[in-house]
Design a protein around this motif. Structure first.
Motif, short mmCIF file in Angstrom:
data_model
loop_
_atom_site.label_atom_id
_atom_site.label_comp_id
_atom_site.label_asym_id
_atom_site.label_seq_id
_atom_site.Cartn_x
_atom_site.Cartn_y
_atom_site.Cartn_z
N PRO A 33 46.16 38.10 29.38
CA PRO A 33 45.47 37.37 30.45
C PRO A 33 46.42 36.75 31.48
O PRO A 33 46.03 36.47 32.60
CB PRO A 33 44.70 36.28 29.70
N GLU A 34 47.68 36.55 31.10
CA GLU A 34 48.64 35.99 32.06
C GLU A 34 49.23 37.06 32.98
O GLU A 34 49.97 36.72 33.91
CB GLU A 34 49.78 35.28 31.32
N GLY A 35 48.98 38.33 32.69
CA GLY A 35 49.48 39.39 33.57
C GLY A 35 50.72 40.09 33.06
O GLY A 35 51.39 40.78 33.83
N ASP A 36 51.04 39.91 31.76
CA ASP A 36 52.18 40.63 31.19
C ASP A 36 51.70 41.84 30.38
O ASP A 36 50.66 41.77 29.73
CB ASP A 36 53.00 39.69 30.28
N ALA A 58 42.79 40.13 32.66
CA ALA A 58 42.30 38.76 32.90
C ALA A 58 40.87 38.84 33.38
O ALA A 58 40.59 38.71 34.58
CB ALA A 58 43.19 38.07 33.92
N PHE A 76 47.64 40.88 41.99
CA PHE A 76 48.07 41.02 40.60
C PHE A 76 49.27 40.12 40.31
O PHE A 76 49.33 39.47 39.27
CB PHE A 76 48.42 42.48 40.29
N ARG A 89 55.62 37.80 39.02
CA ARG A 89 54.56 36.80 39.15
C ARG A 89 55.01 35.66 40.07
O ARG A 89 56.03 35.02 39.82
CB ARG A 89 54.14 36.26 37.78
N ILE A 119 40.67 33.43 35.04
CA ILE A 119 39.91 33.73 33.83
C ILE A 119 40.86 33.78 32.65
O ILE A 119 41.80 34.57 32.65
CB ILE A 119 39.17 35.08 33.97
N ARG A 120 40.64 32.91 31.69
CA ARG A 120 41.47 32.92 30.48
C ARG A 120 40.57 33.07 29.26
O ARG A 120 39.87 32.13 28.89
CB ARG A 120 42.28 31.60 30.36
N PRO A 121 40.54 34.25 28.64
CA PRO A 121 39.62 34.45 27.52
C PRO A 121 39.94 33.53 26.35
O PRO A 121 41.10 33.18 26.12
CB PRO A 121 39.85 35.91 27.13
N LEU A 172 47.41 44.49 28.43
CA LEU A 172 47.65 43.59 29.57
C LEU A 172 47.10 42.23 29.17
O LEU A 172 45.89 42.09 28.98
CB LEU A 172 46.94 44.13 30.81
#
Lengths: 352, 352
Positions: free
Chosen positions: A39-42, A10, B111, B71, B330-332, A37
């Motif tokens: 951007p959502e963390g998966d 991300a 994270f 998460r 941050i979302r690409p 990885l």
């Protein structure tokens, strides 16, 4: 050694990391595992044949196998049983920018005891924050460019004559960086930089300065230093140029250096590297001004690991993987609690 | 606000953290959730009635529910379905020493997007490494004790007259720290310190120096600064004394300060805190030498969060929890990859 390339993240450099991983896939003869990885963390396990940019931009990867970090590696899910992802002996951290270079993934890999090539938490924090980089370098007796640190709420007093270079405190890849030559452009440049960080660094911008990049790492069989490169003369690499830079694979020509400078640059590199950056392959960007070597920045995960600077890149990787710093394992023995119990005949926490 | 107290960890301060959590349980009127991180790296949900030291020293906790960070919180396992652990709105990082104070758990909580009271990765790295603390303080214009950094392979040239104090570079709680008064004791003191770190810090030891502890945090409703304490005059607190210190609950008397010193100490504290330590309740230990304020060390997770220095500790906690720094998401958008596709009509990574 079986490698897993960890990429994505991300960060504003998310796409750069994809390009970087694709470049590394092309030049590595051993077949690494690819871990994306998102951007959502998966985390996703990506098949080698799917390592194309549109697999990610179209979000096709979402159909790939989701995996989670567990002690010693990654696990594939499944309602009834989970199993280890094969072939993950050493992770190569190729997440540029946030998460990868700010210490988050270093901490995650350390916590889950997954061997990892890349900067440690300490090394990440020092190189990601450009002010801390300067304090660190000066603490080592290495010169840096003079600077002014400005907070978003402070008066916009820059303290230098123009031209200056304005940088967000904590980003890589030149995002949000501007060279300001005229007073009328200053506010806009600061606004842009403050979009990315609440603090910006302002430095005098020196025209036509010599720049040299030195990449390398320390392994148990000694230092591996790449070809010293004098990057193409541009004001500074903007995002698009850096992007192309991250997919480089061709070996470069060595810079033509005045006598004595090569050893000076290598000596400065080793000083910066030791021993904070152990376990990582880094690139230091130096300026040379009137014969004096000045550290500009530390890139703790250079694009495609600066493979193009090494004659035998995979040997370097293998040597580095075999030399990762060992962690001291701490296992408490409860000596103190046991001592209090036997002395006082009661448990801490039972009654007052 | 519903708090979860995270304690334990694979550190030399593991037992201290248990004592600290038990103390916090006693003084908090709201009933927090207790999450124990065992030395092997597994998380357990501990029932409030089991918060006694022998529950951990006898390893009885191993029968408690194992949980994992996911998460937004922690999840209880189970073969057929997993569910969130209730009541974890904000984690209080109470893991002293390694993992808790070195940035590992800060990174893990970040994270997994779990709100957490405690030092960030950056703040942890700066306070855990005593050399970096000095560079940071000096960068802010705050005086520190002079020092010499010595590596395990370097010649044992200490550079100061005796007495000196010898400290491992990266530990808290006085572990491995010695005051050396006679030359014959130096080697042993260095051997002890090198047991814990490959680098040690050597400082001149000044007899009878005034010491003051200032604890506090910045919240959206202003600064919360605790009672300034002049700790009991001992050479330095050894491990056993610190241990008792971590279980303190009684409010302390304010130090008798010469005029002007209180505001000087508070000003220095705020300088150290801003803004690197936002989100944490920290304690700074200052020396005062000839009227000059000198930073000795930063304790980013003081024992039982220095609750005994605050009149209304839980209000401070709630205010701090409501003021945790917001992360930029941050979302690409894959703009670059899409642009290359449309320009070149091909995918990055497909063919050469």
């Amino acid at each position: 050694m079986k490698f897993a390339i960890l990429f994505g993240g991300a960060s504003y450099e998310h796409e750069i990391s994809i390009v970087s991983a694709i470049a590394l896939k092309r030049i590595m003869k051993s077949a690494p595992v690819f871990i994306f990885l998102d951007p959502e963390g998966d985390f996703y396990h990506i098949k080698a044949e799917d390592m194309k940019s549109d697999h990610f931009s179209t979000k096709a990867y979402k159909k790939d196998e989701k995996i989670t970090p567990v002690r010693g590696g990654f696990e594939k899910g499944g309602l009834f049983k989970s199993r280890k992802v094969d072939g993950v002996e050493t992770v190569i951290n190729l997440v540029h920018g946030a998460q990868g270079e700010d210490g988050t993934l270093a901490a995650l890999m350390e916590f889950y005891e997954i061997p990892c090539i890349g900067p440690s938490k300490e090394a990440s924090v020092i190189s990601f924050n450009k002010w801390l980089t300067k304090l660190y370098a000066r603490g080592l007796g290495i010169d840096t460019v003079e600077y002014r640190l400005l907070g978003i709420d402070e008066e916009r007093e820059i303290g230098f004559d123009l031209p200056v270079i304005v940088k967000p405190l904590r980003l890589g890849s030149s995002i949000g960086v501007s060279v300001v030559r005229e007073q009328k452009d200053l506010d806009f440049a600061l606004d842009v930089a403050f979009e990315f960080d609440d603090k910006v660094l302002i430095e005098p911008f020196v025209e036509g300065i010599e720049e040299y990049n030195v990449a390398g790492c320390k392994t148990s069989s000694g230092w591996k230093i790449g070809t010293i490169e004098a990057p193409a003369k541009k004001e500074f690499l903007d995002f698009d140029q850096k992007y192309l830079d991250f997919s480089r694979m061709e070996t470069v020509a060595a810079a033509q250096l005045p006598p004595g400078l090569e050893s000076g640059l290598i000596e400065s590199f080793k000083k910066v590297y030791s021993d904070l950056f152990e376990g990582a392959l880094i690139r230091c960007d130096f300026f040379v001004k009137d014969g004096k070597i000045v550290l500009n920045e530390i890139n703790p995960i250079p694009g495609s690991l600066a493979n193009y600077l090494f004659d035998d890149f995979e040997t370097v990787l293998n040597k580095l993987a075999a030399s990762l710093p060992k962690k001291r394992i701490i296992r408490p023995d409860y000596a103190y609690i046991n001592r209090v119990h036997s002395a006082k005949g009661h448990k801490i926490g039972s009654g007052r």
